[in-house]
Design an enzyme around this catalytic site. Structure first.
Site, mmCIF file in Angstrom:
data_model
loop_
_atom_site.group_PDB
_atom_site.id
_atom_site.type_symbol
_atom_site.label_atom_id
_atom_site.label_comp_id
_atom_site.label_asym_id
_atom_site.label_seq_id
_atom_site.Cartn_x
_atom_site.Cartn_y
_atom_site.Cartn_z
ATOM 1 N N ASP A 143 6.138 41.170 10.535
ATOM 2 C CA ASP A 143 5.522 40.814 9.784
ATOM 3 C C ASP A 143 4.341 40.670 10.731
ATOM 4 O O ASP A 143 4.198 41.336 11.985
ATOM 5 C CB ASP A 143 5.344 39.561 9.337
ATOM 6 C CG ASP A 143 6.757 39.491 8.024
ATOM 7 O OD1 ASP A 143 6.883 40.430 7.152
ATOM 8 O OD2 ASP A 143 6.552 38.577 7.679
ATOM 9 N N ASP B 152 9.905 36.078 5.830
ATOM 10 C CA ASP B 152 9.707 34.520 5.609
ATOM 11 C C ASP B 152 10.097 33.926 4.221
ATOM 12 O O ASP B 152 10.645 33.156 3.700
ATOM 13 C CB ASP B 152 8.516 34.066 6.138
ATOM 14 C CG ASP B 152 7.408 34.795 5.675
ATOM 15 O OD1 ASP B 152 7.404 35.703 5.020
ATOM 16 O OD2 ASP B 152 6.223 34.736 6.322
ATOM 17 N N ASP C 61 12.463 38.526 0.725
ATOM 18 C CA ASP C 61 12.155 39.010 1.767
ATOM 19 C C ASP C 61 14.467 39.023 1.400
ATOM 20 O O ASP C 61 14.218 39.414 2.852
ATOM 21 C CB ASP C 61 11.723 38.859 2.838
ATOM 22 C CG ASP C 61 10.171 38.639 2.904
ATOM 23 O OD1 ASP C 61 9.831 40.116 2.690
ATOM 24 O OD2 ASP C 61 9.749 37.854 3.853
HETATM 25 P P1 ATP Z 1 2.110 39.363 6.684
HETATM 26 O O1 ATP Z 1 3.330 40.534 6.003
HETATM 27 O O2 ATP Z 1 1.549 40.381 7.386
HETATM 28 O O3 ATP Z 1 1.983 38.073 7.384
HETATM 29 P P2 ATP Z 1 1.182 39.392 4.514
HETATM 30 O O4 ATP Z 1 1.507 40.423 3.469
HETATM 31 O O5 ATP Z 1 1.663 38.041 4.377
HETATM 32 O O6 ATP Z 1 1.074 39.137 5.449
HETATM 33 P P3 ATP Z 1 -0.692 38.397 2.029
HETATM 34 O O7 ATP Z 1 -0.545 37.274 2.321
HETATM 35 O O8 ATP Z 1 0.579 39.123 1.148
HETATM 36 O O9 ATP Z 1 0.029 39.315 3.642
HETATM 37 O O10 ATP Z 1 -1.741 39.010 2.046
HETATM 38 C C1 ATP Z 1 -2.580 40.641 1.474
HETATM 39 C C2 ATP Z 1 -3.604 39.778 1.179
HETATM 40 O O11 ATP Z 1 -4.290 39.363 -0.155
HETATM 41 C C3 ATP Z 1 -4.782 39.973 2.262
HETATM 42 O O12 ATP Z 1 -5.184 40.717 3.176
HETATM 43 C C4 ATP Z 1 -5.486 38.868 1.336
HETATM 44 O O13 ATP Z 1 -6.546 39.693 1.164
HETATM 45 C C5 ATP Z 1 -4.590 38.465 0.200
HETATM 46 N N1 ATP Z 1 -4.221 37.217 0.107
HETATM 47 C C6 ATP Z 1 -4.385 36.266 1.254
HETATM 48 N N2 ATP Z 1 -4.090 35.001 0.434
HETATM 49 C C7 ATP Z 1 -4.242 34.428 -0.216
HETATM 50 C C8 ATP Z 1 -4.670 33.703 -0.465
HETATM 51 N N3 ATP Z 1 -4.141 32.513 -0.535
HETATM 52 N N4 ATP Z 1 -5.034 33.479 -1.931
HETATM 53 C C9 ATP Z 1 -5.305 35.082 -2.436
HETATM 54 N N5 ATP Z 1 -5.706 35.896 -1.353
HETATM 55 C C10 ATP Z 1 -5.094 36.021 -0.475
#
Ligand code: ATP
Length: 596
Positions: free
Chosen positions: A28, A322, A326
């Site tokens: 991630d 996490d 997953d």
């Molecule tokens: P990584 O795996 O790299 O930690 P992730 O896969 O968990 O990231 P997400 O948290 O799913 O990434 O976020 C994807 C997209 O969703 C982000 O680029 C952002 O634009 C949006 N995003 C992230 N967190 C939020 C939130 N709490 N509320 C609204 N939109 C969000």
């Protein structure tokens, strides 16, 4: 097993050994590669204003600056509306500079405190919530003003730009609500790409009477700095033949910018979206997966497919995760790695290894540990087999040559239990060689007993047998077998054992390179064994039991000189092998790993 250095908990011992074979790590971004300390640095409003935000972390220290002016409260409605939406559509809280909630939301709350409008969220009563999920990539809330609960509901939405814009029909232009044109969409799209290519996580914000009729308010860009040391860890792993792949929910620009900054996205490599992963079947994805180092706008469900494709290509895959969803991918991966801090109980249960600090660098330390443990097993096998083969051959040869037995039963038992045991055990706790991480991953199918190792074992055994028989023959020249003869032979074998253990401490490095005293357990074991042997030779009650007699200093010096030969020969072989390695011919197995 607990790894103290970088604090990872490895749940099953065999996995430590598998870590030494791992040649692809799928990680991630947030938290593992980056610090997970988001801070908004840039605001772009729907009517084209740019503002910079100063300060770092989840606190009120910092300012929002537009055209050189500090923006506070509602002095600039366009900017304040963006910040307000981010603050109201939010579940996080910052108390005493510590965050309760997700880092993305924490950054938006910190932004609102810098503008002095954080109390706005209490002006609304929340009637409904559409929670954020990695699949959906947006969140929305429906509220009514606390002072006028009968007023029409108002929706606030935040999320990935391409998701939020789908629910918008208008945009805010200096307080006016105008229809969203293609030109405006293109402008916002460009701005999103621009912020993303600077490595910022971009959140789009909107509000309106209901989903589908929202007014686009603007974008915020937040920085999530890479963890210190990750870049170096990535470089070391890539050099040793481990491919790094990032699977993130962020946009292509953000993902590629971070991956390039960390050094695992370069020319010749590709990025693939979660949607592309969905459209390709396992065969098609397997063909291109080795060239993809960034998976963007991906969600946890894509991880399983990616693991399967990499495994189809023969890779040994470590996968981080996490969330609850997953768990399947973590189970399918050869090494499932859960996040200790942000990980759910389900994913920790499914994983083989838990990163206590969520830090990517720990994976490198774990691989190092895995390779080290494998080498120690190899060293142990080499020592044990060579001494056992030597003892067996010695007795067999003496019998075949019609010699009297060179060692009596007590002496053989003493060698087997007291002399072999502790030094062999201490080889198992040899400190991990720092250079081991630079070696290519081992092929999972490779046996511990390679041809090279067998040759080394036989060579050591031959030297021990010849040396011991020589001493026995030399003492037997008077044709009388006396306690002195067996004492000399017995001590000769024991000293050979000690020197053999010394040279078995590393298969590649000389004992001086690894440090004579770097393995304390080994020093104690060898010293203890030598003391025991001296007692057997010089302590009268033991002399009776072992049928030995005192040897002169000259005898001991002669034996030390002779038995050190096993170590000297082994050191010469290591040197020859090292000089050969300096001009390596690419072996077929390492080129396979580099291709993956
Ligand atoms: P990584 O795996 O790299 O930690 P992730 O896969 O968990 O990231 P997400 O948290 O799913 O990434 O976020 C994807 C997209 O969703 C982000 O680029 C952002 O634009 C949006 N995003 C992230 N967190 C939020 C939130 N709490 N509320 C609204 N939109 C969000």
């Amino acid at each position: 097993m607990r790894m103290v250095k970088k604090r990872a908990i490895v749940k099953k011992l065999p996995i430590v050994e598998t870590l030494g074979c791992c040649n692809v790590i799928c990680s991630d971004k947030t938290g593992t590669l980056t610090k997970n300390e988001m801070t908004v640095t840039h605001i772009f409003t729907s009517d084209g204003l740019h503002a910079e935000v100063t300060g770092v972390g989840y606190n009120r220290f910092g300012e929002v600056i537009h055209d050189g002016d500090i923006i506070h409260g509602f002095c600039n409605p366009s900017i304040s509306k963006v910040v307000e939406a981010g603050c109201v559509c939010n579940d996080a809280e910052i108390r005493n500079n510590s965050l309760m909630g997700t880092p993305t939301e924490g950054a938006l709350i910190a932004l609102s405190t810098k503008m002095g409008i954080e109390a706005l969220r209490h002006d609304y009563i929340r009637r409904a919530e559409y929670p954020f999920s990695s699949e959906q990539k947006w969140m929305a809330v429906k509220c009514v003003p606390r002072t006028q609960p009968d007023k029409q509901e108002i929706c606030f939405m935040k999320g990935a730009y391409e998701q939020v814009i789908r629910y918008c029909s208008t945009y805010n232009s200096k307080g006016l609500t105008l229809p969203l044109t293609q030109q405006q969409r293109e402008l916002y799209h460009q701005e999103t790409a621009y912020m993303g290519s600077a490595g910022l996580r971009v959140i789009a914000l909107a509000s309106g009477p209901e989903l589908g009729q929202l007014t686009f308010l603007g974008l915020v860009g937040m920085i999530d700095p890479p963890r210190t040391g990750v870049k170096e860890a990535v470089a070391t792993l890539i050099r040793s033949g481990v491919a790094i792949k990032m699977i993130t929910g962020d946009s292509q620009e953000t993902a590629v910018a971070i991956a390039s900054r960390l050094g695992f996205y370069s020319k010749g490599l590709q990025s693939l979206s979660g949607e592309d992963v969905d459209t390709l079947d396992i065969q098609q994805l397997s063909q291109i997966v080795s060239k993809v180092s960034v998976f963007y706008r991906a969600s946890p469900r894509h991880k399983l497919k990616i693991v399967k494709c990499l495994q189809n290509n023969g890779a040994v895959v470590a996968m981080t995760g996490d969330g609850v969803n997953d768990a399947v991918a973590l189970k399918a991966a050869d090494i499932g790695i859960a996040m200790g801090k942000t990980g759910t109980d389900v994913c920790k249960e499914a994983a083989d290894m838990i990163l206590v600090e969520d830090d990517f660098q720990t994976i490198m330390s774990a691989i190092e540990e895995g390779k080290g443990i494998y080498n120690n097993i190899k060293n142990f096998v080499r020592f044990q087999l060579s001494t056992s083969i030597a003892a067996l051959t010695l007795i067999c040869l003496a019998t075949l040559m019609n010699f009297p037995n060179p060692l009596n039963a007590m002496q053989i038992l003493w060698i087997n239990i007291i002399m072999d045991g502790p030094p062999a055990q201490s080889l198992g706790v040899e400190p991990v060689d720092k250079d081991v991480i630079r070696k290519p991953p081992r092929n999972l199918k490779d046996s511990i007993l390679t041809k090279n190792l067998i040759i080394k074992i036989l060579l050591s055994s031959i030297i021990i047998v010849c040396g011991t028989l020589f001493v026995f023959w030399r003492e037997l020249r008077d044709n009388l077998i006396t306690p002195r003869d067996t004492t000399m032979t017995f001590t000769c074998f024991v000293f050979f054992d000690m020197f053999n253990a010394l040279s078995s401490r590393s298969q590649t490095k000389s004992v001086f390179e690894i440090g004579l005293c770097s393995n304390k357990m080994f020093c104690y074991a060898v010293l203890g064994s030598i003391m025991g042997q001296l007692l057997v030779i010089y302590f009268p009650p033991l002399q009776k039991v072992f049928q030995t007699e005192s040897l002169s200093l000259q005898d001991l010096m002669f034996l030390i000189g002779l038995t050190s030969s096993v170590c000297i020969v082994s050191e010469i072989i290591k040197k020859l092998e090292r000089s050969k390695d300096e001009n390596p011919k690419q072996s077929s197995s390492s080129s396979f790993f580099l291709d993956v």
